[in-house]
Enzyme design. Structure first.
Site, mmCIF file in Angstrom:
data_model
loop_
_atom_site.group_PDB
_atom_site.id
_atom_site.type_symbol
_atom_site.label_atom_id
_atom_site.label_comp_id
_atom_site.label_asym_id
_atom_site.label_seq_id
_atom_site.Cartn_x
_atom_site.Cartn_y
_atom_site.Cartn_z
ATOM 1 N N SER A 233 69.839 49.701 47.849
ATOM 2 C CA SER A 233 68.940 50.786 48.271
ATOM 3 C C SER A 233 69.097 51.110 49.753
ATOM 4 C CB SER A 233 67.483 50.450 47.935
ATOM 5 O OG SER A 233 67.146 49.163 48.378
ATOM 6 N N HIS A 263 68.736 45.405 40.664
ATOM 7 C CA HIS A 263 68.113 45.483 42.001
ATOM 8 C C HIS A 263 66.597 45.511 41.780
ATOM 9 C CE1 HIS A 263 67.853 46.169 46.206
ATOM 10 N NE2 HIS A 263 68.124 47.454 46.274
ATOM 11 N N ARG A 318 60.311 34.775 50.000
ATOM 12 C CA ARG A 318 59.327 35.755 49.514
ATOM 13 C C ARG A 318 58.763 35.297 48.172
ATOM 14 N NH1 ARG A 318 63.102 40.893 49.585
ATOM 15 N NH2 ARG A 318 64.371 39.341 48.492
HETATM 16 N N1 AMX Z 1 71.419 35.083 35.021
HETATM 17 C C1 AMX Z 1 72.621 35.131 34.388
HETATM 18 N N2 AMX Z 1 73.787 35.351 34.989
HETATM 19 C C2 AMX Z 1 73.754 35.504 36.325
HETATM 20 C C3 AMX Z 1 72.567 35.413 37.062
HETATM 21 C C4 AMX Z 1 71.360 35.212 36.357
HETATM 22 N N3 AMX Z 1 70.171 35.195 36.955
HETATM 23 N N4 AMX Z 1 72.856 35.577 38.382
HETATM 24 C C5 AMX Z 1 74.195 35.764 38.441
HETATM 25 N N5 AMX Z 1 74.734 35.732 37.200
HETATM 26 C C6 AMX Z 1 76.117 35.965 36.822
HETATM 27 C C7 AMX Z 1 76.514 37.375 37.228
HETATM 28 O O1 AMX Z 1 76.089 38.333 36.249
HETATM 29 C C8 AMX Z 1 78.017 37.251 37.320
HETATM 30 O O2 AMX Z 1 78.541 37.267 36.010
HETATM 31 P P1 AMX Z 1 79.911 38.062 35.656
HETATM 32 O O3 AMX Z 1 80.932 37.497 36.596
HETATM 33 O O4 AMX Z 1 80.137 37.755 34.233
HETATM 34 O O5 AMX Z 1 79.623 39.502 35.943
HETATM 35 C C9 AMX Z 1 78.195 35.843 37.879
HETATM 36 O O6 AMX Z 1 76.981 35.130 37.550
HETATM 37 C C10 AMX Z 1 78.426 35.763 39.359
HETATM 38 O O7 AMX Z 1 77.359 36.427 39.996
HETATM 39 P P2 AMX Z 1 76.894 35.998 41.472
HETATM 40 O O8 AMX Z 1 78.085 36.111 42.368
HETATM 41 O O9 AMX Z 1 76.181 34.702 41.422
HETATM 42 O O10 AMX Z 1 75.822 37.111 41.780
HETATM 43 P P3 AMX Z 1 76.061 38.628 42.207
HETATM 44 O O11 AMX Z 1 76.061 38.693 43.677
HETATM 45 O O12 AMX Z 1 77.210 39.244 41.493
HETATM 46 O O13 AMX Z 1 74.759 39.323 41.608
HETATM 47 C C11 AMX Z 1 72.440 39.545 41.178
HETATM 48 C C12 AMX Z 1 73.499 39.112 42.204
HETATM 49 C C13 AMX Z 1 71.086 39.538 41.844
HETATM 50 C C14 AMX Z 1 72.777 40.985 40.703
HETATM 51 C C15 AMX Z 1 72.482 38.549 39.990
HETATM 52 O O14 AMX Z 1 72.137 37.259 40.430
HETATM 53 C C16 AMX Z 1 71.574 38.959 38.859
HETATM 54 O O15 AMX Z 1 71.951 39.808 38.038
HETATM 55 N N6 AMX Z 1 70.303 38.377 38.800
HETATM 56 C C17 AMX Z 1 69.346 38.758 37.808
HETATM 57 C C18 AMX Z 1 68.768 40.116 38.136
HETATM 58 C C19 AMX Z 1 67.862 40.047 39.357
HETATM 59 O O16 AMX Z 1 67.028 39.177 39.473
HETATM 60 N N7 AMX Z 1 68.040 41.009 40.278
HETATM 61 C C20 AMX Z 1 67.163 41.126 41.447
HETATM 62 C C21 AMX Z 1 67.832 40.741 42.741
HETATM 63 C C22 AMX Z 1 66.902 40.926 43.923
HETATM 64 C C23 AMX Z 1 66.613 42.373 44.128
HETATM 65 O O17 AMX Z 1 67.491 43.144 44.477
HETATM 66 N N8 AMX Z 1 65.416 42.794 43.901
#
Ligand code: AMX
Length: 430
Positions: A233, A263, A318
């Site tokens: 964002s 996000h 947080r």
């Molecule tokens: N559950 C399952 N799988 C997860 C995970 C979770 N909570 N967190 C990461 N992974 C997976 C990713 O999907 C990715 O899988 P892929 O290679 O098959 O695509 C792999 O682990 C590597 O990811 P990463 O390097 O650890 O994280 P990232 O930087 O690519 O992504 C985020 C970060 C937040 C998108 C990811 O942790 C996620 O999808 N979390 C769940 C959704 C969430 O809580 N989002 C909110 C984030 C905070 C915000 O912006 N408000």
């Protein structure tokens, strides 16, 4: 008494000179390198942006203008806005000035309600919020004065005007969307006596006999206010702002990104996941049941929402702040108890999945349970709350970018073919 405009007029030349001499000495120094994996991997870890308002390091979490977020939990969102913009807390008079300035700017034009009322009833609240922001763009002070020949050194002042107008109106717009979209009855008018966060809580119309919902809203608005400038964002908004689009366009662009499930929408998805466990197990699940459910989620190819982060490698401070609030205000609430138990179980599950870099909870893992407890049970609305708060950071970053005279953002992209030519070149024999 100094206003925000006065203080920034004093501070900006100092910051500009500081950066100017820093650049003249170190302009060609290297601060980051980019690997092929990073180019394909969402630029994770590439240090290529400057953001003065806040910093997020993997092992500390959010630090706003040098102050860890945990030390800001008792502050008002208006104080955070002043801090984001100036790097200082407002004194008592400055705070009063800001609060009364926001009140003066808070009236939402009637055409906004007409547009919102004309939208289909099943519109997502985030779509409604962004529509409202975009249609108010006709009032942009920056846009109007730019067309009249505004010079570059005045860009920030007009952008600050837009920022204050937007921030002043957002609580009423967001609360109006809540009441309209979810059939809560007529809009509630702003109360002249209440601060920005408490007024938002009041306009939502949530029953709050002991004032603790207002406390939660203030905390919520502080905790989500900023998270440096590389997240989707902030980054989208900063890029659009750099094209000298007005702040209505820039903020809307950023919040459109916040509406994504990876996000800001994660807070909605996270509570949905928690509620599913409650329904499935008929109450607070045991640790074993939760562990099994987490594995099922992962094996079905889904993420566990509220866990993981692109930058953080610790429990998000947080999240800790929300957990502390829940322990104080609703320790016996079943949904909150599930959130606390998920925290005991899920990191250990995620740690076993090699590819997941951060097994810890992020900001979205606990907030929904607290909103639920106060009767704000419309999950699709949660990202709107996040948006009202994040507007503080996005707007502050935009004002500073204009004040510092940052240029249009334009990184270089490459094709896979070009990259292959660079990296797979036959080495020249020595
Ligand atoms: N559950 C399952 N799988 C997860 C995970 C979770 N909570 N967190 C990461 N992974 C997976 C990713 O999907 C990715 O899988 P892929 O290679 O098959 O695509 C792999 O682990 C590597 O990811 P990463 O390097 O650890 O994280 P990232 O930087 O690519 O992504 C985020 C970060 C937040 C998108 C990811 O942790 C996620 O999808 N979390 C769940 C959704 C969430 O809580 N989002 C909110 C984030 C905070 C915000 O912006 N408000």
């Amino acid at each position: 008494m100094t206003t925000l405009q006065d203080r920034l007029t004093q501070l900006l030349p100092v910051w500009q000179n500081d950066v100017k001499s820093f650049l003249s000495e170190h302009g060609d120094d290297v601060i980051s390198k980019v690997t092929l994996s990073q180019a394909y991997g969402g630029m994770r870890g590439v240090r290529a942006l400057v953001c003065e308002t806040s910093l997020v390091e993997p092992d500390t979490g959010l630090v706003i203008r040098g102050i860890p977020v945990k030390k800001l939990v008792d502050r008002l969102p208006e104080e955070i806005l002043w801090l984001l913009l100036t790097s200082e807390f407002p004194d008592e008079h400055q705070l009063q000035w800001l609060q009364s300035d926001l009140k003066k700017r808070a009236r939402v034009p009637d055409y906004v309600w007409a547009v919102l009322e004309a939208m289909p009833r099943d519109s997502h609240p985030m779509c409604m919020l962004n529509t409202a922001i975009l249609c108010m763009g006709r009032e942009s002070v920056f846009h109007r004065h730019y067309d009249e020949g505004l010079t570059k050194d005045h860009y920030w002042g007009e952008t600050l005007d837009d920022a204050l107008n937007l921030i002043a109106r957002l609580p009423a717009v967001a609360a109006g969307i809540y009441r309209l979209r979810f059939g809560k009855g007529p809009r509630i008018l702003s109360s002249p006596k209440l601060d920005w966060g408490a007024d938002f809580a009041y306009m939502l119309g949530i029953d709050d006999p002991d004032g603790s919902f207002a406390k939660l809203m203030r905390l919520y608005l502080v905790l989500h206010s900023d998270h440096e400038s590389g997240n989707v964002s902030a980054n989208a908004a900063a890029t659009v702002n750099s094209a000298l689009s007005d702040l209505y366009y820039a903020l809307s662009a950023g919040l459109n990104g916040l509406a994504g499930p990876l996000h800001g929408l994660a807070n909605q998805e996270c509570l949905a996941w928690v509620l599913q466990t409650k329904e499935r197990f008929g109450g607070v699940p045991t640790r074993e049941q939760l562990e099994k459910y987490a594995w099922e989620t992962l094996e079905a190819g889904h993420v566990v929402p509220g866990y993981g982060h692109a930058v953080l490698r610790i429990t998000d401070p947080r999240f800790d702040a929300f957990l502390d609030f829940g322990k104080k205000h609703c320790p016996d609430d079943e949904v909150f108890q599930i959130v606390a138990r998920v925290f005991e179980v899920v990191p250990n599950v995620l740690k076993q999945v090699k590819k997941i870099k951060d097994p810890w909870p992020n900001v979205d893992a606990a907030s929904g349970a607290l909103l639920w407890k106060y009767g704000l049970t419309e999950l699709s609305y949660y990202t709107v709350l996040f948006s009202v708060s994040r507007a503080l950071g996005i707007c502050a970053q935009a004002v500073i970018a204009r004040g510092m005279g940052y240029p249009i953002v334009r990184p270089k992209s490459s094709t896979t073919e070009w990259l292959k030519k660079q990296l797979m070149r036959t080495p020249v024999p020595a």
